[in-house]
Scaffold this motif. Structure first.
Motif, PDB file in Angstrom:
ATOM      1  N   GLN A  89       0.854  -1.193   0.000  1.00 18.00           N
ATOM      2  CA  GLN A  89       0.000   0.000   0.000  1.00 18.00           C
ATOM      3  C   GLN A  89       0.884   1.234   0.000  1.00 18.00           C
ATOM      4  O   GLN A  89       1.848   1.317   0.757  1.00 18.00           O
ATOM      5  CB  GLN A  89      -0.901  -0.020   1.234  1.00 18.00           C
ATOM      6  N   SER A 106      -5.891   3.216   5.708  1.00 15.35           N
ATOM      7  CA  SER A 106      -4.649   3.979   5.633  1.00 15.35           C
ATOM      8  C   SER A 106      -4.759   5.233   6.474  1.00 15.35           C
ATOM      9  O   SER A 106      -5.867   5.662   6.833  1.00 15.35           O
ATOM     10  CB  SER A 106      -4.357   4.367   4.175  1.00 15.35           C
ATOM     11  N   GLY A 134      -8.255   0.526   0.667  1.00 17.01           N
ATOM     12  CA  GLY A 134      -7.874  -0.309  -0.467  1.00 17.01           C
ATOM     13  C   GLY A 134      -8.534  -1.658  -0.386  1.00 17.01           C
ATOM     14  O   GLY A 134      -8.594  -2.278   0.681  1.00 17.01           O
ATOM     15  N   LEU A 176      -4.688  -5.389  -6.510  1.00 16.20           N
ATOM     16  CA  LEU A 176      -5.583  -4.353  -6.000  1.00 16.20           C
ATOM     17  C   LEU A 176      -6.822  -4.297  -6.883  1.00 16.20           C
ATOM     18  O   LEU A 176      -6.727  -4.033  -8.082  1.00 16.20           O
ATOM     19  CB  LEU A 176      -4.871  -2.995  -5.983  1.00 16.20           C
ATOM     20  N   GLN A 216     -10.129   1.119  -5.255  1.00 16.70           N
ATOM     21  CA  GLN A 216      -9.759   2.049  -4.189  1.00 16.70           C
ATOM     22  C   GLN A 216     -10.977   2.880  -3.795  1.00 16.70           C
ATOM     23  O   GLN A 216     -11.795   3.237  -4.648  1.00 16.70           O
ATOM     24  CB  GLN A 216      -8.637   2.992  -4.641  1.00 16.70           C
TER      25      GLN A 216
END
Length: 895
Positions: free
Chosen positions: A230, A252, A258, A267, A270
């Motif tokens: 990340q 985060s 995420g 990933l 988002q």
């Protein structure tokens, strides 16, 4: 002179609850209630925690407050564990403390329920385990900070008696707490562990590191299955989706979330700007596509994953100010909504009824279209925070009903309350020849009709705008209204008078329409702010020397002046009836001034200064906003539901500290209740005397049917004589027979048999009545209150019979008749039961007038009553005549 201290906090107000506080930086906890079959969310809010149902995010419980702020939360099936300082407490029913665990010396920062035990770790790196029910210490482990500083804690699924510890050094340790043995040490990845999260698969754990990496690790074989990186900083929270989709959510410090695809090892999507501060907690609801997130920005959000691409959509939320509110006002006449402008730049509307009626009006922006396209990332397009605003509901369904001025900004924005968005107009003067770079708006006002708004500027100008079109409609004064910054603008309820004040120490009164100056009042000191109560025409002006001036806008004169604050007066508000003026100051006090008497009647001290306050238009609540506090606190008005004694407070009164609503622990609440109960003795209750004055008469307040028809009783009986003999009703065996009379009484069996007997008993005929006996006894002790009380409880027929039986031919005597007249004389002397005395005396004279004329004793007794009767009647007739004259005059004046 010694200072006078308050025996209690506030006489008028008592803490009710807080508004707009939903979450802080502590990770939330999700619980499942088997009986309700529902998930519940627990979030920390300072010294207490709130419980919501996940389905609607409705608040279901508020815990009792702890003495200190909560440092961590955890929960099992039955209890919620909250730590503060070096103590850990267990709450039952989401509210009451049932267990307290002691033994640690430093602040607790990790808690983990573990079957019948609970594990905690403090900042001195000591791990302690307690038995939940007995509160006994089960195990204590001390770790060296240099080699292994515990930063994460979890219990691996299916691992009996085992816990996994993560450290700031990056290593992990697996312990058996039953045998007190270290089973295995994982060497880690040379980066501090921030989060440990159990995966849906057995033996698999997600490990979040300070470097931003996420490792999916098999702890059984010490094997890393996959790794994610990340780019937004350390991992703050992790959660696995459990409804069949292999997805991992990671939080985060920037507020981004995420979503990682565990099958594709990439990933997936988002969720940027999910929160405006670091993500504190993430939880996927079990077997549901719902993700719950909370952060220190005072927001709880529930995201649903029901669209293509796996992107989360905001389903429901609870959001307050992420920075302390600076200005609050009630919106509307019902007092159910409170508008709030926060230092975070947003405008919020909080409901005093339920959170589901609260809403956000958004953030002010320079360009609404561009800001909407860029979303929350458009920091450059944001307007400064709102410093002061005014609202009116008269035309809010037609056009904007709120006007606000921003910090160090010349433009004033309009807001649409119905659409919950910023309006279409940014109001500023059209032609400024010498525009100063620091020129800005300082005061705003909106008229009661909702058509016009007034804006005061820092150069002394006051401009008028049409709020529907935004067109400039002129300004006050030839060049400007004042020679300094405008400190306040107000318009009366009929749009007749405009009042302005500025730093030039002047209060000016203008005609609203023609903008002509009517009157100017001088102040000794520069004003800080002012407020107009439109209904009463009272204008409160706060000055820089911490004093208050109150003007009457009808006479334009100073009517009250109050001294007492020792700090800057931040805000003031009036009670709905205009009798009270409430002020808040930087000396952390809130004072209530009574305008009719000009006295201070209430004062209480708070631990933080009030920056803004507003009284509900219905008078039931006082709302306050405080320095460095995200919440708005409601105080209920005790005078609406209980008897309070308002006494003037001395000038040297020193108030006692009052805790904010929701900030009192159990002991303090008990003490407060005891104190209030003990002070109830000081409340002075007014008891009306039996007789108001020597020249006044008092009536008995009995129904007119008891005395009005005594003289016409024979006529009434003749008129109401039945045409047919009465029929005996069929007796109901389950009803007990009652005796006739005004007071219901049940008849005994013996009385019923006696009533049915046709044999005449001479003893009954010779028996004297209770009233007769009481009159005979009153001759000796001269106390006629007892026979009078008996007579007042009788009906008209009984009274007639008792008065008839006073004659000698009916078994009476002259002495008893004289006693009856003395009873009437005592009633006239005390001037009580006046109408009863007249009725009884008239009936007595009607029945026994011939006999009285033959008895000198009775004639003498009546002659003593005559002066008292004449004196009372003459006085009453004079009062009646005066009242009739006044009424006639008033009627003629109206005509």
């Amino acid at each position: 002179m010694a200072e006078v201290k308050g025996a209690r906090g506030s006489v008028i107000f008592t803490g009710y609850r807080s508004l707009g506080v939903y979450s802080d930086h502590i990770p939330h906890v999700v619980r499942y209630h088997k009986k309700h079959k529902e998930f519940y969310l627990v979030t920390s809010v300072g010294k207490s925690f709130l419980t919501y149902n996940v389905n609607k995010l409705g608040q279901v419980a508020v815990s009792n407050a702890l003495p200190e702020a909560i440092t961590c939360l955890a929960a099992d099936r039955m209890l919620v564990f909250a730590a503060h300082g070096n103590l850990l407490k267990a709450f039952a029913r989401n509210k009451e403390v049932v267990h307290t665990y002691r033994g640690l010396e430093a602040e607790i920062h990790l808690v983990q329920p573990f079957g019948d035990h609970v594990i905690s770790v403090d900042t001195s790196n000591v791990l302690m385990i307690w038995d939940i029910q007995s509160e006994e210490e089960y195990l204590e482990l001390k770790f060296e900070k240099t080699s292994f500083t515990i930063s994460a804690l979890m219990h691996p699924s299916t691992y009996i008696n085992k816990i996994l510890l993560g450290s700031q050094q990056g290593t992990l340790q697996l312990w058996n707490i039953k045998s007190n043995k270290l089973l295995f040490t994982f060497k880690g990845w040379e980066s501090g562990v921030t989060v440990l999260q159990q995966a849906p698969a057995v033996d698999v754990v997600a490990i979040g590191l300070t470097c931003g990496k996420i490792y999916i690790h098999n702890i059984k074989f010490d094997e890393t299955l996959m790794t994610f990186q990340q780019d937004w900083g350390p991992i703050t929270s992790l959660s696995f989706r459990t409804d069949g989709h292999p997805i991992l959510a990671a939080g985060s410090p920037l507020g981004h979330i995420g979503l990682w695809d565990l099958e594709g090892k990439k990933l997936m999507s988002q969720m940027r700007e999910a929160h405006s501060s670091a993500i504190a907690g993430l939880t996927f609801v079990h077997d549901e596509p719902l993700l719950i997130s909370n952060a220190a920005d005072n927001a709880i959000r529930v995201w649903i994953f029901d669209g293509p691409g796996g992107q989360g959509r905001l389903l429901r939320f609870r959001m307050g100010h992420s920075a302390p509110p600076a200005f609050i006002r009630h919106h509307g006449p019902d007092g159910k909504q409170i508008l709030s402008a926060g230092q975070d730049g947003t405008m919020q509307s909080f409901s005093t009824i339920h959170d589901r009626y609260s809403k956000s009006l958004g953030r002010g922006s320079i360009d609404k279209v561009k800001a909407k396209k860029k979303g929350q990332r458009s920091v450059s397009l944001r307007l400064p925070p709102v410093t002061v605003f005014a609202s009116e509901i008269a035309r809010q369904s037609d056009w904007d009903g709120i006007i606000a001025c921003h910090q160090h900004s010349l433009s004033c924005t309009t807001w649409d309350y119905v659409k919950s968005t910023m309006g279409n107009h940014k109001l500023k003067p059209p032609d400024l020849l010498n525009k100063s770079p620091d020129l800005h708006a300082t005061a705003v006002e909106i008229t009661s009709c909702g058509n016009f708004t007034l804006v005061g500027l820092s150069n002394g100008s006051v401009d008028v705008y049409n709020i529907q079109s935004g067109i400039h409609r002129g300004c006050y004064g030839k060049e400007k209204a004042h020679d300094g910054p405008i400190r306040g603008v107000a318009v009366d309820g009929l749009n007749q008078i405009t009042i302005t004040t500025g730093s030039d120490k002047l209060v000016k009164f203008w005609k609203f329409k023609s903008k002509e100056l009517i009157h100017t009042a001088s102040l000794n000191v520069q004003p800080t702010t002012f407020l107009l109560h439109r209904e009463s025409g009272m204008l409160g002006v706060a000055l820089d020397d911490f004093t208050l001036n109150v003007f009457d806008i009808e006479t334009r004169r100073l009517v009250r002046k109050f001294l007492g604050h020792s700090g800057k007066i931040n805000d003031l508000t009036f009670s709905p009836d205009g009798r009270w003026l409430l002020t808040a100051s930087m000396d952390c006090t809130v004072k209530v001034w009574d305008l009719p008497s000009g006295c201070l009647i209430d004062c209480f001290l708070l631990d933080s200064a009030v920056v803004s306050l507003t009284m509900s238009p219905t008078g039931d609540f006082l709302a306050t906003a405080h320095v460095d506090d995200l919440g708005i606190y409601l105080w209920s008005n005790k005078s609406l539901f209980s008897l309070i004694s308002l006494r003037p407070l001395p000038a040297n009164f020193e108030p006692t500290m009052v805790m904010l609503p929701g900030a009192c622990n159990d002991i303090e609440e008990v003490d407060t209740v005891v104190e209030v109960e003990s002070t109830n003795e000081d409340i002075m209750e007014y008891e009306s005397p039996e007789q108001l004055g020597e020249q006044m008469v008092t009536l008995s307040l009995l129904p007119e049917s008891r005395w009005k028809n005594l003289l016409n009783l024979e006529i009434i009986k003749q008129r109401n004589k039945p045409k047919e003999p009465p029929k005996v009703p069929k007796s109901a065996p389950f009803f007990i027979p009652t005796l006739p009379g005004l007071v219901p009484r049940f008849a005994s069996l013996a009385e019923d048999e006696a009533a049915q007997s046709k044999v005449v008993k001479l003893g009954v005929l010779e028996q004297k009545s209770i009233f007769f006996v009481q009159l005979e006894e009153a001759i000796s002790h001269q106390n006629y209150s007892i026979p009078l009380k008996t007579l007042k409880e009788m009906g008209p027929s009984s009274v007639d019979m008792e008065v008839r039986n006073l004659a000698a031919e009916n078994g009476g005597s002259v002495e008893v008749m004289q006693s009856f007249l003395k009873m009437i004389g005592s009633m006239l002397e005390t001037k009580k039961d006046f109408e009863m005395a007249q009725a009884y005396l008239a009936l007595f004279l009607k029945l026994h007038l011939k006999f009285i004329s033959t008895e000198s004793v009775l004639l003498d007794e009546i002659s003593t009553l005559l002066p008292s009767l004449e004196e009372t009647w003459v006085h009453l007739q004079t009062l009646f005549n005066q009242s009739l004259c006044v009424l006639s005059y008033m009627k003629s004046a109206l005509l």
